[in-house]
Design a protein around this motif. Sequence first.
Motif, PDB file in Angstrom:
ATOM      1  N   UNK A  76      44.846  16.619 -14.955  1.00 36.87           N
ATOM      2  CA  UNK A  76      45.686  15.762 -14.145  1.00 36.87           C
ATOM      3  C   UNK A  76      47.404  16.274 -14.750  1.00 36.87           C
ATOM      4  N   UNK A  77      47.092  16.338 -15.989  1.00 37.96           N
ATOM      5  CA  UNK A  77      48.527  16.772 -16.625  1.00 37.96           C
ATOM      6  C   UNK A  77      49.100  18.024 -15.866  1.00 37.96           C
ATOM      7  N   UNK A  78      48.188  18.944 -15.606  1.00 39.61           N
ATOM      8  CA  UNK A  78      48.598  20.247 -14.710  1.00 39.61           C
ATOM      9  C   UNK A  78      49.082  19.986 -13.392  1.00 39.61           C
ATOM     10  N   UNK A  79      49.118  18.751 -12.966  1.00 39.15           N
ATOM     11  CA  UNK A  79      49.585  18.645 -11.732  1.00 39.15           C
ATOM     12  C   UNK A  79      48.917  19.033 -10.519  1.00 39.15           C
ATOM     13  N   UNK A  80      47.548  18.929 -10.800  1.00 32.29           N
ATOM     14  CA  UNK A  80      46.650  19.426  -9.493  1.00 32.29           C
ATOM     15  C   UNK A  80      46.389  18.306  -8.743  1.00 32.29           C
ATOM     16  N   UNK A  81      46.245  18.798  -7.486  1.00 29.09           N
ATOM     17  CA  UNK A  81      46.022  17.601  -6.475  1.00 29.09           C
ATOM     18  C   UNK A  81      44.707  17.013  -6.217  1.00 29.09           C
ATOM     19  N   UNK A  82      43.677  17.900  -6.759  1.00 35.36           N
ATOM     20  CA  UNK A  82      42.246  17.512  -6.860  1.00 35.36           C
ATOM     21  C   UNK A  82      41.613  18.210  -7.954  1.00 35.36           C
ATOM     22  N   UNK A  83      40.696  17.305  -8.488  1.00 28.34           N
ATOM     23  CA  UNK A  83      39.919  18.034  -9.506  1.00 28.34           C
ATOM     24  C   UNK A  83      38.329  17.453  -9.566  1.00 28.34           C
ATOM     25  N   UNK A  84      37.553  17.780 -10.030  1.00 25.94           N
ATOM     26  CA  UNK A  84      36.212  17.271 -10.024  1.00 25.94           C
ATOM     27  C   UNK A  84      35.243  17.234 -11.263  1.00 25.94           C
ATOM     28  N   UNK A  85      34.254  16.762 -11.191  1.00 28.74           N
ATOM     29  CA  UNK A  85      33.087  16.482 -12.247  1.00 28.74           C
ATOM     30  C   UNK A  85      31.751  16.407 -11.554  1.00 28.74           C
ATOM     31  N   UNK A  86      30.743  16.392 -12.576  1.00 24.33           N
ATOM     32  CA  UNK A  86      29.300  16.301 -12.035  1.00 24.33           C
ATOM     33  C   UNK A  86      29.068  14.806 -11.979  1.00 24.33           C
ATOM     34  N   UNK A  87      28.491  14.321 -10.800  1.00 19.24           N
ATOM     35  CA  UNK A  87      28.010  13.022 -10.520  1.00 19.24           C
ATOM     36  C   UNK A  87      26.922  12.626 -11.474  1.00 19.24           C
ATOM     37  N   UNK A  88      26.053  13.771 -11.701  1.00 20.53           N
ATOM     38  CA  UNK A  88      25.081  13.730 -12.524  1.00 20.53           C
ATOM     39  C   UNK A  88      25.441  13.307 -14.040  1.00 20.53           C
ATOM     40  N   UNK A  89      26.650  13.435 -14.451  1.00 15.12           N
ATOM     41  CA  UNK A  89      26.909  12.889 -15.682  1.00 15.12           C
ATOM     42  C   UNK A  89      26.923  11.729 -16.049  1.00 15.12           C
ATOM     43  N   UNK A  90      26.612  10.752 -14.765  1.00 16.38           N
ATOM     44  CA  UNK A  90      26.617   9.399 -15.006  1.00 16.38           C
ATOM     45  C   UNK A  90      27.592   8.399 -14.877  1.00 16.38           C
TER      46      UNK A  90
END
Length: 232
Positions: A76-90
Amino acid sequence: MNPVYVALDTTDLDYALQLAERVRPSIGGLKLGLEFFTARGAEGVRAFTDRGLPIFLDLKFHDIPNTVAGACRAAAQLGVSITNIHAQGGAAMMRAARDAVKGVNPATRLIAVTMLTSLGDEDLPGLGLMPPVSDQVLRLASLAQQCGLDGVVCSAHEIEPLRRELGPDFLLVVPGIRPAGAALGDQRRVMGPKEAMDAGASVLVIGRPITGAADPAQAARDIAQSLGISAN
Ligand code: C5P
């Protein structure tokens, strides 16, 4: 808003920047993934955000909540508009990631990957999961929504059930898009850009039909036009 994000699957920063500038008038943003980030790092991402290009940073984080929260904060500090994670992380991991992103930049959208599309029903029992994949996708996408995430990555044929289940505001970010006549490459179940938007997609991730075209700027223009969007 132009929904087309062009996937730049490369390690070559100069090539990526040149391509980005050529297609820029007809697109909404660019997707940079693990290949680019592993080679070029945060500095490589900043080369795009500094030019005002909206970036979907597709790194699919999957680790314990504290580690994923730290990685998401850095993204987020890089100023990106979208980023993502795996939902399977819980759920705890997704909530920690959401709090980290929104604490830095409420405008950064955090989305989840549900099931990798490389997995089929036959792979699930070995992972201790019950087929079909489509049920797992729906369950994980609902969990992501309950955890306050902004959306999910999904394949074109998942758009309609997810849109029905998750309502009009949840982001559905869709790769595997092929305009009529484009080569399939390694994609199997594809959909045209207009059909995907009509089905309820929010963002279209399009790589080779644009990056591999003889004239990428024209290919991007044609896609924008097919969506009723005029170039900037
Ligand atoms: O070149 P193409 O249009 O197939 O590129 C699609 C992009 O979306 C690539 O960066 C690919 O890794 C990504 N992607 C995908 N299918 C998924 C998730 C991501 O094709 N299920």
